[in-house]
Motif scaffolding. Structure first.
Motif, mmCIF file in Angstrom:
data_model
loop_
_atom_site.group_PDB
_atom_site.id
_atom_site.type_symbol
_atom_site.label_atom_id
_atom_site.label_comp_id
_atom_site.label_asym_id
_atom_site.label_seq_id
_atom_site.Cartn_x
_atom_site.Cartn_y
_atom_site.Cartn_z
ATOM 1 N N LEU A 135 0.808 -1.067 -0.068
ATOM 2 C CA LEU A 135 -0.046 0.202 0.086
ATOM 3 C C LEU A 135 0.950 1.304 -0.045
ATOM 4 O O LEU A 135 0.566 2.318 -0.812
ATOM 5 C CB LEU A 135 -1.109 0.065 1.163
ATOM 6 C CG LEU A 135 -2.131 -1.216 1.122
ATOM 7 C CD1 LEU A 135 -3.057 -0.954 2.045
ATOM 8 C CD2 LEU A 135 -2.586 -1.326 -0.381
ATOM 9 N N PRO A 136 1.832 1.284 0.851
ATOM 10 C CA PRO A 136 2.820 2.665 0.597
ATOM 11 C C PRO A 136 3.304 2.908 -0.550
ATOM 12 O O PRO A 136 3.218 4.136 -1.232
ATOM 13 C CB PRO A 136 3.909 2.233 1.917
ATOM 14 C CG PRO A 136 3.336 1.311 2.519
ATOM 15 C CD PRO A 136 2.299 0.305 1.859
ATOM 16 N N LEU A 137 3.595 1.894 -1.387
ATOM 17 C CA LEU A 137 4.164 1.839 -2.822
ATOM 18 C C LEU A 137 2.952 2.429 -3.594
ATOM 19 O O LEU A 137 3.387 3.226 -4.349
ATOM 20 C CB LEU A 137 4.445 0.372 -3.343
ATOM 21 C CG LEU A 137 5.615 0.190 -4.603
ATOM 22 C CD1 LEU A 137 6.899 0.452 -3.759
ATOM 23 C CD2 LEU A 137 5.388 -1.214 -4.728
ATOM 24 N N LEU A 138 1.738 2.159 -3.353
ATOM 25 C CA LEU A 138 0.718 2.505 -4.240
ATOM 26 C C LEU A 138 0.495 4.179 -3.921
ATOM 27 O O LEU A 138 0.083 4.922 -4.727
ATOM 28 C CB LEU A 138 -0.478 1.692 -4.400
ATOM 29 C CG LEU A 138 -0.422 0.169 -4.788
ATOM 30 C CD1 LEU A 138 -1.663 -0.416 -4.674
ATOM 31 C CD2 LEU A 138 -0.047 0.264 -6.075
ATOM 32 N N ASP A 139 0.530 4.370 -2.574
ATOM 33 C CA ASP A 139 0.083 5.630 -2.145
ATOM 34 C C ASP A 139 1.133 6.575 -2.768
ATOM 35 O O ASP A 139 0.803 7.632 -2.950
ATOM 36 C CB ASP A 139 0.350 5.778 -0.723
ATOM 37 C CG ASP A 139 -0.665 5.178 0.182
ATOM 38 O OD1 ASP A 139 -2.062 5.290 -0.326
ATOM 39 O OD2 ASP A 139 -0.422 4.543 1.333
ATOM 40 N N GLU A 140 2.528 6.043 -2.741
ATOM 41 C CA GLU A 140 3.449 6.950 -3.539
ATOM 42 C C GLU A 140 3.409 7.313 -5.136
ATOM 43 O O GLU A 140 3.759 8.168 -5.581
ATOM 44 C CB GLU A 140 4.817 6.340 -3.200
ATOM 45 C CG GLU A 140 5.984 7.183 -3.181
ATOM 46 C CD GLU A 140 7.236 6.461 -2.966
ATOM 47 O OE1 GLU A 140 7.435 6.048 -1.728
ATOM 48 O OE2 GLU A 140 8.100 6.199 -3.905
ATOM 49 N N ARG A 141 2.823 5.983 -5.626
ATOM 50 C CA ARG A 141 2.828 5.997 -7.108
ATOM 51 C C ARG A 141 1.601 6.394 -7.982
ATOM 52 O O ARG A 141 1.836 6.455 -9.189
ATOM 53 C CB ARG A 141 3.922 4.845 -7.607
ATOM 54 C CG ARG A 141 5.188 4.767 -6.672
ATOM 55 C CD ARG A 141 6.274 4.135 -7.477
ATOM 56 N NE ARG A 141 7.348 3.636 -6.784
ATOM 57 C CZ ARG A 141 8.025 2.753 -6.807
ATOM 58 N NH1 ARG A 141 8.058 1.841 -7.950
ATOM 59 N NH2 ARG A 141 9.063 2.311 -5.800
ATOM 60 N N LEU A 142 0.603 5.975 -7.429
ATOM 61 C CA LEU A 142 -0.492 6.013 -8.117
ATOM 62 C C LEU A 142 -1.297 7.462 -8.374
ATOM 63 O O LEU A 142 -1.166 8.140 -7.214
ATOM 64 C CB LEU A 142 -1.630 5.233 -7.746
ATOM 65 C CG LEU A 142 -1.312 3.479 -7.868
ATOM 66 C CD1 LEU A 142 -2.865 2.940 -7.358
ATOM 67 C CD2 LEU A 142 -0.997 3.178 -9.393
ATOM 68 N N THR A 143 -1.656 7.891 -9.378
ATOM 69 C CA THR A 143 -2.336 8.946 -9.317
ATOM 70 C C THR A 143 -3.801 8.552 -8.863
ATOM 71 O O THR A 143 -4.186 7.732 -8.904
ATOM 72 C CB THR A 143 -2.497 9.772 -10.851
ATOM 73 O OG1 THR A 143 -3.351 8.600 -11.490
ATOM 74 C CG2 THR A 143 -1.321 9.569 -11.748
ATOM 75 N N PRO A 144 -4.527 9.956 -8.415
ATOM 76 C CA PRO A 144 -5.871 9.854 -7.889
ATOM 77 C C PRO A 144 -6.672 8.808 -8.912
ATOM 78 O O PRO A 144 -7.457 8.315 -8.510
ATOM 79 C CB PRO A 144 -6.295 11.123 -7.421
ATOM 80 C CG PRO A 144 -5.019 11.801 -7.293
ATOM 81 C CD PRO A 144 -3.983 11.251 -8.323
ATOM 82 N N GLU A 145 -6.662 9.146 -10.136
ATOM 83 C CA GLU A 145 -7.388 8.750 -11.063
ATOM 84 C C GLU A 145 -7.143 7.065 -11.482
ATOM 85 O O GLU A 145 -8.145 6.183 -11.412
ATOM 86 C CB GLU A 145 -7.023 9.083 -12.493
ATOM 87 C CG GLU A 145 -7.686 10.647 -12.739
ATOM 88 C CD GLU A 145 -6.829 11.723 -12.032
ATOM 89 O OE1 GLU A 145 -5.571 11.396 -12.069
ATOM 90 O OE2 GLU A 145 -7.082 12.636 -11.700
ATOM 91 N N GLU A 146 -5.713 6.693 -11.257
ATOM 92 C CA GLU A 146 -5.392 5.385 -11.269
ATOM 93 C C GLU A 146 -5.982 4.663 -10.090
ATOM 94 O O GLU A 146 -6.288 3.511 -10.142
ATOM 95 C CB GLU A 146 -3.796 5.184 -11.440
ATOM 96 C CG GLU A 146 -3.426 5.522 -12.692
ATOM 97 C CD GLU A 146 -1.929 5.770 -12.618
ATOM 98 O OE1 GLU A 146 -1.172 5.292 -13.793
ATOM 99 O OE2 GLU A 146 -1.245 6.004 -11.560
ATOM 100 N N ALA A 147 -5.904 5.212 -9.069
ATOM 101 C CA ALA A 147 -6.274 4.683 -7.659
ATOM 102 C C ALA A 147 -8.093 4.500 -7.691
ATOM 103 O O ALA A 147 -8.399 3.449 -7.381
ATOM 104 C CB ALA A 147 -6.064 5.563 -6.515
#
Ligand SMILES: [Fe+2]
Ligand SMILES: [Fe+2]
Length: 172
Positions: A135-147
């Protein structure tokens, strides 16, 4: 945090994970009837909630993690944890059927403890790996749209998994 909904979902599942440990503690300590109820509850949680959650992750979370890591095969170890949950749930299902007709023998009590403690340790550790590493990896690298897209896909996959019972549930 972008992945907050998934953290919330884990938080909602966790009291049920704790109950796996409580059911294991209770084996051999409570009446056969009380134990049956605890096992039914654990089995219901695994088949109706935890396994659909895991299937949704396999379909809609891990591919995103793999892409972000640049290594699609990196999440195979985590999917293997999900398979192990399924295997232990099958063991629990067998014991549940045995317990339905007679009071548990000492061997069955030991087996039940092994399966329930095994599930508890496996799932607790698995949640920690997702929350502390993925999850920290996704928090750091995903844009809000991708999330947003990922969470929609996760929700769809979870709904689908709940409607299409696993082979495990079909068997009973
Ligand atoms: Fe998972
Ligand atoms: Fe999860």
């Amino acid at each position: 945090m972008i992945t907050q909904p998934l953290r919330e979902e884990h938080k909602a599942l966790f009291p049920e994970v704790e109950k796996l440990r409580i059911a294991a503690d209770s084996a051999g300590q409570v009446s056969a009837k009380a134990l049956r109820l605890l096992v039914d509850e654990a089995y219901g949680f695994l088949t109706h909630h935890l396994i659909p959650h895991a299937r949704a992750e396999d379909e809609a979370l891990y591919p995103v993690v793999g892409r972000v890591m640049g290594a699609p095969e990196a999440t195979a170890t985590m999917s293997r944890d999900h398979i192990e949950v399924g295997k232990l749930t099958s063991d629990l299902s067998r014991l549940r059927l045995e317990l339905a007709t007679a009071a548990p023998s000492e061997v069955q009590v030991r087996e039940l403890r092994l399966v329930l403690y095994g599930l508890y340790a496996l799932v607790k550790h698995h949640f920690a790996k997702e929350e502390e590493i993925y999850l920290p990896l996704l928090d750091e690298r995903l844009t809000p749209e991708e999330a947003h897209e990922m969470f929609e896909a996760l929700e769809r996959a979870a709904e689908h998994a709940k409607q299409a019972p696993s082979a495990e549930r079909e068997a009973h």
